[in-house]
Write a protein that holds these residues in place. Sequence first.
Motif, PDB file in Angstrom:
ATOM      1  N   ASN A   1       0.830  -1.204   0.000  1.00  0.00           N
ATOM      2  CA  ASN A   1       0.000   0.000   0.000  1.00  0.00           C
ATOM      3  C   ASN A   1       0.867   1.258   0.000  1.00  0.00           C
ATOM      4  O   ASN A   1       1.480   1.586   1.019  1.00  0.00           O
ATOM      5  CB  ASN A   1      -0.915  -0.013   1.235  1.00  0.00           C
ATOM      6  CG  ASN A   1      -1.740   1.246   1.371  1.00  0.00           C
ATOM      7  OD1 ASN A   1      -1.933   1.991   0.411  1.00  0.00           O
ATOM      8  ND2 ASN A   1      -2.231   1.501   2.573  1.00  0.00           N
ATOM      9  N   PRO A   2       0.900   2.000  -1.123  1.00  0.00           N
ATOM     10  CA  PRO A   2       1.712   3.223  -1.148  1.00  0.00           C
ATOM     11  C   PRO A   2       1.168   4.315  -0.238  1.00  0.00           C
ATOM     12  O   PRO A   2       1.880   5.269   0.084  1.00  0.00           O
ATOM     13  CB  PRO A   2       1.658   3.656  -2.621  1.00  0.00           C
ATOM     14  CG  PRO A   2       0.406   3.046  -3.148  1.00  0.00           C
ATOM     15  CD  PRO A   2       0.231   1.748  -2.414  1.00  0.00           C
ATOM     16  N   GLY A   3      -0.099   4.189   0.190  1.00  0.00           N
ATOM     17  CA  GLY A   3      -0.687   5.190   1.074  1.00  0.00           C
ATOM     18  C   GLY A   3      -0.443   4.946   2.543  1.00  0.00           C
ATOM     19  O   GLY A   3      -0.887   5.746   3.386  1.00  0.00           O
ATOM     20  N   PHE A   4       0.262   3.864   2.873  1.00  0.00           N
ATOM     21  CA  PHE A   4       0.533   3.563   4.281  1.00  0.00           C
ATOM     22  C   PHE A   4       1.422   4.637   4.888  1.00  0.00           C
ATOM     23  O   PHE A   4       2.453   5.007   4.333  1.00  0.00           O
ATOM     24  CB  PHE A   4       1.203   2.196   4.403  1.00  0.00           C
ATOM     25  CG  PHE A   4       1.679   1.858   5.783  1.00  0.00           C
ATOM     26  CD1 PHE A   4       0.817   1.895   6.873  1.00  0.00           C
ATOM     27  CD2 PHE A   4       3.008   1.499   6.004  1.00  0.00           C
ATOM     28  CE1 PHE A   4       1.257   1.578   8.150  1.00  0.00           C
ATOM     29  CE2 PHE A   4       3.457   1.177   7.266  1.00  0.00           C
ATOM     30  CZ  PHE A   4       2.580   1.217   8.343  1.00  0.00           C
ATOM     31  N   ASP A   5       1.006   5.134   6.049  1.00  0.00           N
ATOM     32  CA  ASP A   5       1.763   6.163   6.755  1.00  0.00           C
ATOM     33  C   ASP A   5       2.625   5.480   7.808  1.00  0.00           C
ATOM     34  O   ASP A   5       2.135   5.108   8.871  1.00  0.00           O
ATOM     35  CB  ASP A   5       0.809   7.162   7.396  1.00  0.00           C
ATOM     36  CG  ASP A   5       1.534   8.328   8.053  1.00  0.00           C
ATOM     37  OD1 ASP A   5       2.784   8.306   8.087  1.00  0.00           O
ATOM     38  OD2 ASP A   5       0.861   9.245   8.546  1.00  0.00           O
ATOM     39  N   ASP A   6       3.909   5.301   7.499  1.00  0.00           N
ATOM     40  CA  ASP A   6       4.790   4.590   8.425  1.00  0.00           C
ATOM     41  C   ASP A   6       5.635   5.527   9.265  1.00  0.00           C
ATOM     42  O   ASP A   6       6.626   5.121   9.865  1.00  0.00           O
ATOM     43  CB  ASP A   6       5.698   3.629   7.660  1.00  0.00           C
ATOM     44  CG  ASP A   6       6.614   4.335   6.668  1.00  0.00           C
ATOM     45  OD1 ASP A   6       6.438   5.547   6.473  1.00  0.00           O
ATOM     46  OD2 ASP A   6       7.490   3.666   6.099  1.00  0.00           O
TER      47      ASP A   6
END
Length: 304
Positions: free
Chosen positions: A153-158
């Motif tokens: 998921n490129p939208g994951f906020d890590d």
Amino acid sequence: MVFRHEAFSYDSEDGFVTRVTDVVRAGFAEDAAVLIAVPAKRLEPVRDALGPDGRGVDFVDMLEVGRNPARMFPMWREFLDRNEGRPCRGVAEAVHEDRRAPALAECHQHETLLNQQFAATDWLLLCPYAATHPEPVLARARANHPWWADEPNPGFDDRDDGSTLAQELPEPFGATTFLRFDLDSVTGVREHAAGKARRFGLDNDAVERFTLAVHEVMVNSVDHGGGGGMLRLWAEDGDLVCEVRDEGVITDPLVGRRRPTLAQPRGRGMWMVNQLCDLVQVRSSPSIGTVVRLRITGAGTPTV
């Protein structure tokens, strides 16, 4: 493989059942332990689709075990411990159509804790989200899950933004009255809270649970929060709410989420509070001190 925390969006019951059963059957191929925690009305279609294969699956009603989202973390911890040495797969619809805003906030906290606490644990957790959820809910889901619909998921906020405890809670609507308490006044303030619960129409069981939870949180404030604190009560959307503030700072993001052992002499209070209440919210930082907000459902119009 380390922790694979994945979500997907579904727009029909068939889409929900197909994705969930595909993940479960893939788990069967590797002799995985499987636990499915979703609202009861979506458990039965999954059972039916799995047929006899579903005999080895743990089915859990999310409306019960996850009523207070803080109870979900120990459920997964105990599932993994119970099946140590086996592949493990879970399905959890923590965010469902019956969640209101305060519980949604705690579900999002829970998702963040899962990423933090299980990062090095080898298992798969699939989280279904109905496509009918408001966009802000789906946006937060995309930010919380490293995988989405079987893809990274490129939208994951890590980003590591510090403690999940540091975010402040919204102020209640309408006026509330603060009551100060210390060791000498805990009993009187507890009885005030019990009287408030009765006036708002809670049944005897709810009054007892609410009063015991309030007492435990106040005692924690006396012991760890500078000798006392401030309490306020109000009703909101059918809930009776109690908030306790003190000057202490909690640094453990899992406070109240670990099942206490028989051997430990202390540390059972917040665990018990989570079992007693329909929702528990804990926030703490050096700037705000500690805030514990408790909710019990069933509040009506207060009697005089």
